[in-house]
Design a protein around this motif. Structure first.
Motif, short mmCIF file in Angstrom:
data_model
loop_
_atom_site.label_atom_id
_atom_site.label_comp_id
_atom_site.label_asym_id
_atom_site.label_seq_id
_atom_site.Cartn_x
_atom_site.Cartn_y
_atom_site.Cartn_z
N ASP A 94 -5.26 4.83 -12.57
CA ASP A 94 -4.87 5.73 -11.48
C ASP A 94 -3.75 5.08 -10.68
OD1 ASP A 94 -6.95 7.59 -12.06
OD2 ASP A 94 -8.38 6.26 -11.05
N TYR A 96 -1.80 3.70 -7.62
CA TYR A 96 -2.26 3.12 -6.35
C TYR A 96 -1.21 2.17 -5.80
CZ TYR A 96 -4.86 0.41 -2.92
OH TYR A 96 -5.26 -0.20 -1.75
N ASP A 136 -12.55 8.05 -1.64
CA ASP A 136 -11.59 7.93 -2.73
C ASP A 136 -11.96 6.73 -3.59
OD1 ASP A 136 -9.43 8.32 -4.36
OD2 ASP A 136 -7.89 7.98 -2.82
N ARG A 138 -10.29 4.70 -7.16
CA ARG A 138 -9.24 4.67 -8.18
C ARG A 138 -9.38 3.45 -9.07
NH1 ARG A 138 -3.83 6.30 -4.64
NH2 ARG A 138 -4.93 7.64 -3.14
#
Length: 235
Positions: A94, A96, A136, A138
């Motif tokens: 993901d 980031y 969240d 990730r």
């Protein structure tokens, strides 16, 4: 006339399986396989080795750490079969950028396959690295442990590999390895049943607003279980 006792491909598979078993002596391991399977050791013979066979081969030997877990043995068998690799079913990362999730934790997960928590600290082929906040989560990195194999102390090298993480989730970890992780300011959390990494991390997310004492210490906040005593003192 020379007789081949082991093919090159079989030797490579045995070496990979030895690494998966956390400090197994590759030479002794190959000798035991030869006694069990018969010479020469070939890929065809290794492909027929089962988990039960490997446990029997290793039983009573001092070539394996006492805390070697079933997940590591299963991974070793897959290496013997030629079906496992460091990039095996690696999940996508993901996007980031540091600071994007304020108040988040960086968490390592010992993983043998896909996006699973199914690895032993001392033998998993990679650590999955997650940035975990209240709302969240990730997957930001997957770090191969291959670079730790030649270290004088493999467990110290593995702790250094994930030294930017506050927590490491593992299916299994030995006492000495856990102590080395703690000395590197990494809190080890054992989840013997393993499972999907994100499911475990969702449980972590659910307690971030009311963290238990060990997690509150990592976050640098007061544990909810202790806050009532502080309130009483203030009154």
């Amino acid at each position: 006339m020379t007789t081949t006792v082991i093919t090159k491909t079989a030797a490579l598979r045995i070496a990979q399986a030895a690494r998966a078993l956390a400090d197994v002596n590759a030479g002794a391991f190959a000798a035991k396989l030869g006694d069990s399977l018969g010479l020469p050791i070939t890929e065809e013979k290794l492909a027929k080795v089962t988990v039960a066979d490997l446990k029997l081969i290793l039983s009573g030997e001092e070539t394996v750490e006492p805390d070697v877990d079933s997940a590591s043995i299963k991974l070793a068998v897959r290496h013997l079969w030629g079906e496992a690799g460091d990039a095996d079913n690696l999940p996508p990362m993901d996007a980031y950028v540091d600071g994007e999730i304020p108040g988040s934790l960086r968490v390592a997960v010992a993983s043998n396959t896909e996006e699973n928590l199914d690895g032993h600290f001392g033998s998993c082929p990679r650590f999955l690295i997650y940035q975990v906040g209240r709302n969240d989560m990730r997957l930001i990195d997957a770090r191969s442990t291959l670079i730790t194999e030649d270290a004088d102390d493999k467990n110290v090298a593995r702790a250094e590999l994930i030294s930017d993480c506050q927590i490491v989730y593992v299916q299994s970890i030995g006492g000495p390895a856990a102590a080395k992780a703690v000395r590197a300011n990494i809190h080890p959390v054992k989840v013997p049943d393993g499972g999907k990494a994100r499911v475990t991390l969702q449980r972590l997310q659910s307690v971030l607003d009311a963290p238990p004492p060990w997690l509150a210490k990592i976050l640098g906040v007061e544990a909810k279980s202790l806050s009532r005593f502080s309130s009483a003192e203030e009154e």
